[in-house]
Design a protein around this motif. Structure first.
Motif, short mmCIF file in Angstrom:
data_model
loop_
_atom_site.label_atom_id
_atom_site.label_comp_id
_atom_site.label_asym_id
_atom_site.label_seq_id
_atom_site.Cartn_x
_atom_site.Cartn_y
_atom_site.Cartn_z
N LEU A 41 -86.78 60.71 57.48
CA LEU A 41 -87.11 59.94 56.29
C LEU A 41 -87.31 58.48 56.65
O LEU A 41 -88.27 57.84 56.20
CB LEU A 41 -86.02 60.07 55.22
N ALA A 42 -86.42 57.93 57.45
CA ALA A 42 -86.55 56.53 57.86
C ALA A 42 -87.89 56.30 58.57
O ALA A 42 -88.57 55.31 58.30
CB ALA A 42 -85.39 56.14 58.77
N ALA A 43 -88.28 57.22 59.44
CA ALA A 43 -89.55 57.08 60.15
C ALA A 43 -90.73 57.18 59.19
O ALA A 43 -91.73 56.45 59.34
CB ALA A 43 -89.66 58.12 61.25
N LEU A 44 -90.64 58.03 58.18
CA LEU A 44 -91.71 58.12 57.19
C LEU A 44 -91.81 56.81 56.40
O LEU A 44 -92.91 56.32 56.15
CB LEU A 44 -91.46 59.29 56.23
N LEU A 45 -90.66 56.23 56.06
CA LEU A 45 -90.68 54.95 55.35
C LEU A 45 -91.27 53.84 56.22
O LEU A 45 -92.03 53.00 55.74
CB LEU A 45 -89.26 54.58 54.89
N VAL A 46 -90.93 53.87 57.51
CA VAL A 46 -91.50 52.89 58.44
C VAL A 46 -93.02 53.08 58.54
O VAL A 46 -93.79 52.12 58.51
CB VAL A 46 -90.83 52.98 59.84
N ARG A 47 -93.44 54.34 58.64
CA ARG A 47 -94.87 54.61 58.73
C ARG A 47 -95.60 54.09 57.50
O ARG A 47 -96.68 53.50 57.59
CB ARG A 47 -95.12 56.11 58.90
N LEU A 48 -95.02 54.29 56.34
CA LEU A 48 -95.62 53.78 55.12
C LEU A 48 -95.68 52.25 55.14
O LEU A 48 -96.71 51.65 54.82
CB LEU A 48 -94.83 54.24 53.90
#
Length: 147
Positions: free
Chosen positions: A26-33
């Motif tokens: 989830l953290a990586a998805l938020l970073v990607r966004l």
């Protein structure tokens, strides 16, 4: 650590991620966004840290550590489609609106709606099985909480 997560994400049908790996995913998805508009700033990093701390009951230090790990993982991660599929398997449906609100919170951290961030949220919502209506409700919830 990243190798195991990335290997899971690269398989045809990703395995269900254990909780610590799901947090990082989830953290990586938020970073990607946050990086989608090519301006990843302190406001967005702070927002991600707060989301992680609140969602997973983490200390500020733990949240920063997970976000920092996620920044590395995001840079090496496969496309968003597989990434989101793994999250879909890891997060029960009833908790996915919280994911949408987290995504909108990061996207709106700089007080602007960037078309690249909107597009990523739209794709992510589809992959998570979130309807257009619920995606809009999640955005409205975040906008209301900011005022």
């Amino acid at each position: 650590m990243f190798g195991r997560i990335l290997t899971s994400l690269l398989t045809e049908r990703p395995d269900r991620l254990p909780q610590p790996d799901a947090q990082r995913a989830l953290a990586a998805l938020l970073v990607r966004l946050a990086r989608a508009d090519e301006q990843y700033d302190e406001e967005e990093r702070t927002r991600i840290d707060r989301i992680l701390a609140r969602r997973y009951n983490l200390s500020p230090f733990e949240a920063v550590t997970i976000r920092s790990d996620a920044e590395e993982m995001e840079a090496e991660a496969p496309d968003t489609v597989r990434f989101t599929r793994a999250l879909k398997d890891a997060v029960p449906y009833e908790d996915r609106m919280g994911l949408m609100e987290a995504l909108w919170s990061v996207a709106l951290a700089d007080d602007t709606r960037d078309p690249r961030e909107d597009a990523m949220i739209r794709v992510t919502a589809d992959l998570l099985g979130i309807s257009d209506k619920d995606r809009a409700i999640a955005r409205q919830n975040v906008e209301k909480s900011r005022t």
